[in-house]
Design an enzyme around this catalytic site. Structure first.
Site, short mmCIF file in Angstrom:
data_model
loop_
_atom_site.label_atom_id
_atom_site.label_comp_id
_atom_site.label_asym_id
_atom_site.label_seq_id
_atom_site.Cartn_x
_atom_site.Cartn_y
_atom_site.Cartn_z
N ALA A 19 0.81 -1.23 0.00
CA ALA A 19 0.00 0.00 0.00
C ALA A 19 0.84 1.28 0.00
O ALA A 19 0.50 2.25 -0.67
CB ALA A 19 -0.93 -0.02 1.21
N ARG A 60 -5.71 -0.88 -8.79
CA ARG A 60 -6.00 -1.84 -7.72
C ARG A 60 -7.04 -1.21 -6.80
O ARG A 60 -6.90 -0.05 -6.42
CB ARG A 60 -4.73 -2.21 -6.94
CG ARG A 60 -3.73 -3.01 -7.79
CD ARG A 60 -2.66 -3.65 -6.94
NE ARG A 60 -3.14 -4.82 -6.23
CZ ARG A 60 -2.41 -5.47 -5.31
NH1 ARG A 60 -1.20 -5.02 -4.98
NH2 ARG A 60 -2.89 -6.54 -4.72
N CYS A 124 2.60 -11.49 4.94
CA CYS A 124 2.80 -10.79 3.67
C CYS A 124 4.12 -10.01 3.70
O CYS A 124 5.10 -10.45 4.32
CB CYS A 124 1.60 -9.89 3.38
SG CYS A 124 1.55 -9.26 1.69
N ASP A 193 -3.75 -2.15 4.35
CA ASP A 193 -4.10 -1.58 3.03
C ASP A 193 -5.16 -0.50 3.21
O ASP A 193 -5.15 0.50 2.48
CB ASP A 193 -4.60 -2.68 2.09
CG ASP A 193 -3.41 -3.44 1.53
OD1 ASP A 193 -3.00 -4.42 2.17
OD2 ASP A 193 -2.88 -3.01 0.49
N ASN A 203 -6.34 -5.97 5.06
CA ASN A 203 -4.93 -6.28 4.76
C ASN A 203 -4.89 -7.63 4.04
O ASN A 203 -5.93 -8.26 3.81
CB ASN A 203 -4.12 -6.31 6.07
CG ASN A 203 -2.63 -6.32 5.83
OD1 ASN A 203 -2.10 -5.50 5.07
ND2 ASN A 203 -1.92 -7.25 6.44
N LYS A 204 -3.71 -8.05 3.68
CA LYS A 204 -3.52 -9.26 2.88
C LYS A 204 -4.37 -10.42 3.38
O LYS A 204 -4.48 -10.66 4.58
CB LYS A 204 -2.02 -9.63 2.92
CG LYS A 204 -1.62 -10.87 2.16
CD LYS A 204 -2.08 -10.89 0.72
CE LYS A 204 -1.65 -9.68 -0.08
NZ LYS A 204 -2.42 -9.49 -1.34
C1 RUB Z 1 0.37 -6.06 0.49
C2 RUB Z 1 -0.17 -6.04 1.87
C3 RUB Z 1 0.60 -5.25 2.88
C4 RUB Z 1 0.05 -3.82 2.96
C5 RUB Z 1 0.95 -2.90 3.76
O1 RUB Z 1 -0.50 -6.63 -0.45
O2 RUB Z 1 -1.23 -6.54 2.16
O3 RUB Z 1 0.47 -5.82 4.16
O4 RUB Z 1 -0.07 -3.30 1.64
O5 RUB Z 1 2.21 -2.80 3.15
P1 RUB Z 1 -0.04 -6.73 -2.00
P2 RUB Z 1 3.16 -1.53 3.41
O6 RUB Z 1 1.23 -7.49 -2.04
O7 RUB Z 1 -1.19 -7.43 -2.66
O8 RUB Z 1 0.12 -5.31 -2.51
O9 RUB Z 1 3.33 -1.44 4.89
O10 RUB Z 1 4.44 -1.86 2.70
O11 RUB Z 1 2.46 -0.34 2.84
#
Ligand code: RUB
Length: 312
Positions: A19, A60, A124, A193, A203-204
């Protein structure tokens, strides 16, 4: 436009993912796009910017960081094209800086919640969650990590590489092993997310299983989330769309073609209700999920909601 389209494609195909990173990539793409934009009127400028914004937002659907970044970047109050251009460039730079600083602050705030010897479970690949773990490690605390594989895209493989580089002892587990190992865990830390006005975490896929297992084992469950991951439109009752991805990510399409009675579902995210979340670590503080509306009101601004309504 070519470059912006390339960024949009990289977000769509997940070459750029997570995200926070998609938000920064979108702000950067918009900045670079308006820098070169040749138009003959402010109306034309506005139409082109709206078109570019829509291309990025449509890549997305789930991470609100993306529309938030686009809205915060493309706001202007100008009477000439040059003024509008300057404002968008400045907004983009401000957003990129905000995102960078937010990660640093989240790392410092979150690391206070980790003690020497703690075992963390993560899911994730989240920059925000990893920033906390890495900061605690840097402070000299001995932190060990359980990382889930995160099927079907296996973002856990990115996480184990990152943690390995930092020298943090890490154990990779399959997603279905979460409950078995939870009894060895002191704290679960995941990213976000989107966070809704009532404090639910999107989230994932699989995050809610970690939360469930953590609650059962009385393990603290923390989400690390920059304020731009809170969802303004949920204040108006909007539901967050959960991205449905291709069956090909789960199983070889040739196998499924031979099984006429079988279908595959591949939702990319799930929702963890607020009662499973102990703390949300943001760059403006660590709060219980019940503070989500306050974060939306005070750190994103309810006018963002109005902007989103207008462009919806
Ligand atoms: C990624 C995901 C992450 C969040 C937060 O999903 O679920 O936990 O986006 O990430 P995808 P961050 O791989 O489908 O994009 O902390 O790096 O923003």
């Amino acid at each position: 436009m070519q470059q912006l389209l390339e960024t949009a494609e990289k977000i769509r195909t997940m070459e750029i993912r997570g995200a926070g990173r998609i938000a920064v990539a979108a702000a950067t793409a918009l900045r670079d796009y308006v820098r070169e934009l040749q138009v003959s009127s402010l109306e034309e400028f506005e139409a082109k910017v709206l078109e570019a914004a829509a291309i990025l937002v449509d890549t997305r659907p789930t991470a609100v960081s993306l529309p938030n970044a686009v809205m915060l970047t493309t706001r202007y109050d100008a009477s000439t094209v040059e003024e509008a251009r300057e404002q968008i460039i400045a907004n983009a730079d401000k957003f990129i800086e905000r995102a960078k600083k937010a990660l640093e602050t989240i790392a410092q705030i979150g690391a206070k919640r980790l003690k020497d010897g703690d075992v963390v479970m993560t899911h994730c690949n989240s920059h925000a969650a990893l920033a906390i773990i890495k900061a605690a490690h840097k402070q000299g605390k001995n932190i060990r990590v359980y990382t889930t594989e995160s099927r079907p895209r296996r973002q856990g493989f990115i996480t184990i590489r990152e943690l390995n580089e930092t020298g943090i002892q890490t154990t990779l587990i399959v997603d279905s092993a979460v409950r078995i190992f939870m009894k060895e865990v002191d704290v679960v830390i995941v990213g976000a997310d989107s966070i809704t006005a009532n404090g639910a975490l999107v989230n994932k896929i699989g995050t809610s299983q970690l939360a469930l297992a953590a609650k059962e084992a009385r393990v603290n469950f923390i989400s690390a989330a920059e304020t731009y991951k809170f969802h303004p439109m949920t204040v108006m009752g909007d539901m967050i769309e959960i991205e449905d991805r291709s069956a090909d990510e789960v199983i070889d399409p040739k196998i499924i073609a031979e099984l006429p009675n079988v279908k595959v579902r591949n939702p990319a995210f799930d929702v963890t209700p607020s009662e499973y979340i102990d703390l949300i670590v943001t760059e403006v503080g660590a709060f219980p999920p019940s503070m989500a509306f306050v974060v939306i009101r005070d750190y994103l601004g309810l006018e963002l909601m109005e902007d989103m309504k207008e462009t919806a």
